[in-house]
Design an enzyme around this catalytic site. Structure first.
Site, PDB file in Angstrom:
ATOM      1  N   GLU A 116     -46.450   3.122 -26.828  1.00 22.62           N
ATOM      2  CA  GLU A 116     -45.404   2.283 -26.241  1.00 22.62           C
ATOM      3  C   GLU A 116     -45.332   1.038 -27.111  1.00 22.62           C
ATOM      4  O   GLU A 116     -46.336   0.349 -27.303  1.00 22.62           O
ATOM      5  CB  GLU A 116     -45.736   1.887 -24.805  1.00 22.62           C
ATOM      6  CG  GLU A 116     -44.614   1.090 -24.190  1.00 22.62           C
ATOM      7  CD  GLU A 116     -45.034   0.176 -23.069  1.00 22.62           C
ATOM      8  OE1 GLU A 116     -46.217  -0.169 -22.984  1.00 22.62           O
ATOM      9  OE2 GLU A 116     -44.174  -0.170 -22.255  1.00 22.62           O
TER      10      GLU A 116
ATOM     11  N   HIS B  44     -40.638   4.127 -15.889  1.00 23.58           N
ATOM     12  CA  HIS B  44     -41.083   3.441 -14.662  1.00 23.58           C
ATOM     13  C   HIS B  44     -40.951   1.927 -14.753  1.00 23.58           C
ATOM     14  O   HIS B  44     -41.251   1.210 -13.798  1.00 23.58           O
ATOM     15  CB  HIS B  44     -42.541   3.827 -14.385  1.00 23.58           C
ATOM     16  CG  HIS B  44     -43.454   3.329 -15.447  1.00 23.58           C
ATOM     17  ND1 HIS B  44     -43.419   3.803 -16.757  1.00 23.58           N
ATOM     18  CD2 HIS B  44     -44.377   2.351 -15.446  1.00 23.58           C
ATOM     19  CE1 HIS B  44     -44.301   3.152 -17.478  1.00 23.58           C
ATOM     20  NE2 HIS B  44     -44.898   2.267 -16.721  1.00 23.58           N
ATOM     21  N   ASP B  45     -40.511   1.443 -15.933  1.00 17.75           N
ATOM     22  CA  ASP B  45     -40.398  -0.014 -16.133  1.00 17.75           C
ATOM     23  C   ASP B  45     -38.961  -0.499 -16.231  1.00 17.75           C
ATOM     24  O   ASP B  45     -38.734  -1.719 -16.279  1.00 17.75           O
ATOM     25  CB  ASP B  45     -41.065  -0.418 -17.463  1.00 17.75           C
ATOM     26  CG  ASP B  45     -42.569  -0.325 -17.413  1.00 17.75           C
ATOM     27  OD1 ASP B  45     -43.157  -0.032 -18.468  1.00 17.75           O
ATOM     28  OD2 ASP B  45     -43.153  -0.537 -16.330  1.00 17.75           O
TER      29      ASP B  45
ATOM     30  N   ASP C  29     -52.094   8.544 -19.704  1.00 16.26           N
ATOM     31  CA  ASP C  29     -51.653   7.191 -20.061  1.00 16.26           C
ATOM     32  C   ASP C  29     -52.895   6.382 -20.443  1.00 16.26           C
ATOM     33  O   ASP C  29     -53.745   6.090 -19.592  1.00 16.26           O
ATOM     34  CB  ASP C  29     -50.939   6.555 -18.850  1.00 16.26           C
ATOM     35  CG  ASP C  29     -49.897   5.537 -19.273  1.00 16.26           C
ATOM     36  OD1 ASP C  29     -48.814   5.510 -18.660  1.00 16.26           O
ATOM     37  OD2 ASP C  29     -50.170   4.785 -20.237  1.00 16.26           O
TER      38      ASP C  29
ATOM     39  N   ASP D 229     -50.394   2.696 -23.828  1.00 15.36           N
ATOM     40  CA  ASP D 229     -49.791   1.502 -23.230  1.00 15.36           C
ATOM     41  C   ASP D 229     -49.919   0.301 -24.177  1.00 15.36           C
ATOM     42  O   ASP D 229     -51.014  -0.001 -24.646  1.00 15.36           O
ATOM     43  CB  ASP D 229     -50.543   1.200 -21.916  1.00 15.36           C
ATOM     44  CG  ASP D 229     -49.862   0.153 -21.091  1.00 15.36           C
ATOM     45  OD1 ASP D 229     -48.705   0.382 -20.704  1.00 15.36           O
ATOM     46  OD2 ASP D 229     -50.472  -0.905 -20.857  1.00 15.36           O
TER      47      ASP D 229
HETATM   48  O1  TEU Z   1     -45.275  -2.060 -20.160  1.00 17.22           O
HETATM   49  C1  TEU Z   1     -45.281  -3.183 -21.002  1.00 17.22           C
HETATM   50  C2  TEU Z   1     -43.966  -3.468 -21.612  1.00 17.22           C
HETATM   51  O2  TEU Z   1     -43.937  -4.043 -22.683  1.00 17.22           O
HETATM   52  C3  TEU Z   1     -42.650  -3.158 -20.982  1.00 17.22           C
HETATM   53  O3  TEU Z   1     -42.700  -1.989 -20.277  1.00 17.22           O
HETATM   54  C4  TEU Z   1     -42.219  -4.326 -20.091  1.00 17.22           C
HETATM   55  O4  TEU Z   1     -42.330  -5.483 -20.844  1.00 17.22           O
HETATM   56  C5  TEU Z   1     -43.071  -4.468 -18.845  1.00 17.22           C
HETATM   57  O5  TEU Z   1     -42.582  -3.569 -17.914  1.00 17.22           O
HETATM   58  C6  TEU Z   1     -42.979  -5.896 -18.308  1.00 17.22           C
HETATM   59  O6  TEU Z   1     -41.625  -6.247 -18.213  1.00 17.22           O
HETATM   60  C7  TEU Z   1     -46.527  -1.379 -20.015  1.00 17.22           C
HETATM   61  C8  TEU Z   1     -46.417  -0.463 -18.814  1.00 17.22           C
HETATM   62  O7  TEU Z   1     -45.383   0.496 -19.061  1.00 17.22           O
HETATM   63  C9  TEU Z   1     -46.094  -1.338 -17.620  1.00 17.22           C
HETATM   64  O8  TEU Z   1     -45.851  -0.536 -16.458  1.00 17.22           O
HETATM   65  C10 TEU Z   1     -47.296  -2.247 -17.368  1.00 17.22           C
HETATM   66  O9  TEU Z   1     -46.964  -3.138 -16.323  1.00 17.22           O
HETATM   67  C11 TEU Z   1     -47.636  -3.052 -18.624  1.00 17.22           C
HETATM   68  O10 TEU Z   1     -47.616  -2.289 -19.822  1.00 17.22           O
HETATM   69  C12 TEU Z   1     -49.057  -3.593 -18.514  1.00 17.22           C
HETATM   70  O11 TEU Z   1     -49.968  -2.515 -18.592  1.00 17.22           O
END
Ligand code: TEU
Ligand code: CA
Length: 556
Positions: A255, A328-329, A98, A200
């Site tokens: 992403e 995971h989000d 990542d 990311d």
């Molecule tokens: O996530 C950023 C992102 O745009 C979405 O996953 C969502 O907006 C975020 O979870 C906030 O709601 C990436 C990673 O996947 C996430 O785990 C991190 O918290 C974020 O970037 C910052 O690195």
């Protein structure tokens, strides 16, 4: 369309903190993953996306990196990492790491130097701005995690930018030294033999240099118009490709928050020399209201179909995407898109058919293969996610409706997908012998890997069968895609076909039995797979699709 391994493979995402704890400290680690490599291999996946495992104070669970060249203390050592990589390669699997380079941790030595003085050599590794005339932040930008995207630093009397937490200062990609640092750390890991990167929030790295105030009334639009797709984003990614990516046989998946379908192929078009594919997030943000995740709005199957249809149309043969339904989000696949009560097993199997037969590289999130569900903790004190906790504090301070807020946490909060992987029905589901860093989902005595392996009708074996079926028929990789009944409110029916074979997928996203007739009749069809077992043959005139049933037909 180019034929290549990363279009044919399937990704399995591991969130290391919650996968398996090997040393009893209650936190998952790399040795825990090593213990489970045969389990992962047996499922039939090809590539592991390993969540960020670099040194980190874990303000955002590893997405705040303080040393890009070493493994996070809680996860183990570089020797453990090398053993994990070797363990994957010796089983014919690959590893994606990542890459989190839109921001670092504020505990990275670059930032510790940068904040010391305005003329420190590292000052321009980050975004520092003087206060506005009223002494406040330089503009009205807001963080993904609530509040201003600017934090005032007393020592030099300036603000620094952080689109996420204040412990995640944004790196300044306009600075060629920053870009060189990133390329150097990428080569370090690629030279160890990893097979690529998940990148990311990569569309955020190019900032609009006027830092003008923005329309912050709708967060999803703010991301798309102001944070993402900045003026030099393609120049930077093409430079990364030129300097690093083109020199290795690897894959990259960006992403893509804010990447709209009309911009997708600028990142993944074969001729663009940028990324292999992206995770677009439209089907993840579709139920986010103006204020974002904790301001939820309803969504329907029609929204899901429209988004997948529009993205498939826009991507065409020139580009490529990864297909995912949770990570995971975002909430658990069976809770958000299926029915995690009386139809948990049936709908989890049906959803795996969507995930594994759409056009794109599928990405399975840990636990989906055993039907893990959302969780509802008793108290906010049980929650760990910095996003949830920040927005909870803000809601409380602003006199918000806390019941409504907690309901949004139960349906869409990120801790839903961060409860420990459920291995068996022993204490803590066999995840740890210690005190887990976050509570488990209390359905683990029933929902766990051991039960799944012992039950021939489990979701696990359905995933395994589908993964093998997909491997046998390249039409699911390279065939075209067509929605056969876009306006149907309960059925998602589509065709995957090429010169070799034609498959019809019929998925019922409702708890009702639906009489269904394929609009385009395909003559003799063989029913290859159904999550209800093979119950009838080819005639598609007026079939009865059972609640949450999925069917895959093959044209004879
Ligand atoms: O996530 C950023 C992102 O745009 C979405 O996953 C969502 O907006 C975020 O979870 C906030 O709601 C990436 C990673 O996947 C996430 O785990 C991190 O918290 C974020 O970037 C910052 O690195
Ligand atoms: Ca551990």
């Amino acid at each position: 369309m180019k034929k290549i391994w990363w279009k044919e493979n399937v990704i399995y995402q591991i969130y290391p903190r919650s996968f398996k704890d090997s040393n009893g400290d209650g936190i998952g680690d790399l040795r825990g993953i090593i213990e489970k490599l045969d389990y992962i291999k047996d499922l039939g996946v090809d590539i592991i996306w390993l969540g960020p495992s670099f040194k980190s104070p874990n303000d955002d669970n590893g997405y705040d990196i303080s040393d890009y060249y070493d493994i996070m203390d809680e996860f183990g050592t570089m020797a453990d990492f090398d053993e994990l990589l070797e363990g994957l390669h010796s089983r014919g699997m690959k590893l994606l790491m990542d890459l989190v380079v839109n921001h670092s941790s504020d505990e990275h030595n670059w930032f510790e130097e940068s904040r010391k003085s305005k003329d420190n050599p590292y000052r321009d590794y980050y975004w520092w701005k003087p206060p506005a005339a009223d002494g406040g932040p330089p503009n009205n930008w807001i963080s993904f995690f609530g509040g201003s995207a600017w934090e005032f630093d007393e020592l030099t009397g300036e603000y620094y930018l952080h689109l996420f937490t204040k412990k995640q200062p944004d790196l300044n990609w306009e600075n060629p030294k920053v870009r060189e640092e990133v390329y150097k750390l990428m080569r370090f890991w690629l030279d160890k033999g990893i097979d690529g990167f998940r990148m990311d929030v990569i569309p955020l790295i190019s900032k609009r240099l006027d830092f003008a105030d923005a329309d912050i009334s709708n967060f999803t639009n703010l991301v798309a118009t102001t944070y993402s797709n900045g003026p030099r984003v393609h120049e930077f990614i093409q430079e990364m490709h030129e300097e690093v990516l083109q020199h290795y046989d690897i894959m990259t998946v960006g992403e893509g928050p804010g990447i709209t379908k009309d911009l997708g192929n600028l990142y993944v078009g074969e001729s663009r020399k940028e990324l292999s594919m992206i995770f677009h997030l439209d089907h993840m943000f579709m139920d986010h209201g103006d204020k974002g995740r904790f301001d939820p709005i309803p969504f329907s199957l029609l929204d899901v179909k429209r988004i997948f249809n529009e993205w498939d149309e826009a991507t065409g043969d020139e580009g490529w995407v990864s297909i995912f339904l949770d990570n995971h989000d975002f909430a658990r696949i069976v809770s958000r898109f299926g029915n995690d009560k009386e139809y948990r097993v049936t709908s989890a199997k049906m959803l795996s058919m969507l995930l594994l037969t759409l056009r794109g590289t599928p990405c399975i999130y840990q636990g989906s293969e055993i039907g893990m569900t959302n969780v509802k903790f008793d108290s906010i004190d049980d929650y760990r996610d910095v996003e949830t906790l920040n927005f909870y504090k803000l809601a409380k301070e602003n006199g918000g409706d806390m019941d409504a807020f907690m309901n949004a946490v139960y349906t869409l909060g990120r801790d839903n997908v961060r409860t420990p992987m459920q291995w068996n029905d022993s204490e803590n589901a066999g995840f740890t012998t210690g005190q887990p860093w976050i509570n488990l989902n209390q359905n683990y005595p029933e929902v766990n890997v051991e039960n799944a392996i012992a039950d021939p009708n489990s979701i696990f074996y359905f995933y395994k069968k589908l993964l093998a079926f997909r491997k046998e028929h390249s039409t699911f990789v390279y065939g075209n895609y067509k929605d056969l009944d876009p306006s149907h409110e309960k059925i998602y029916a589509y065709r995957r076909s090429d010169k070799n074979e034609t498959f019809i997928v019929v998925l019922n996203f409702s708890s009702e039995t639906v009489d269904f007739k394929l609009p385009e009749y395909y003559g003799e069809l063989e029913l290859c797979i159904s999550n209800y077992g093979i119950i009838d043959g080819g005639d598609l005139e007026n079939i009865k699709v059972m609640p949450w049933e999925g069917r895959i037909y093959r044209k004879k």
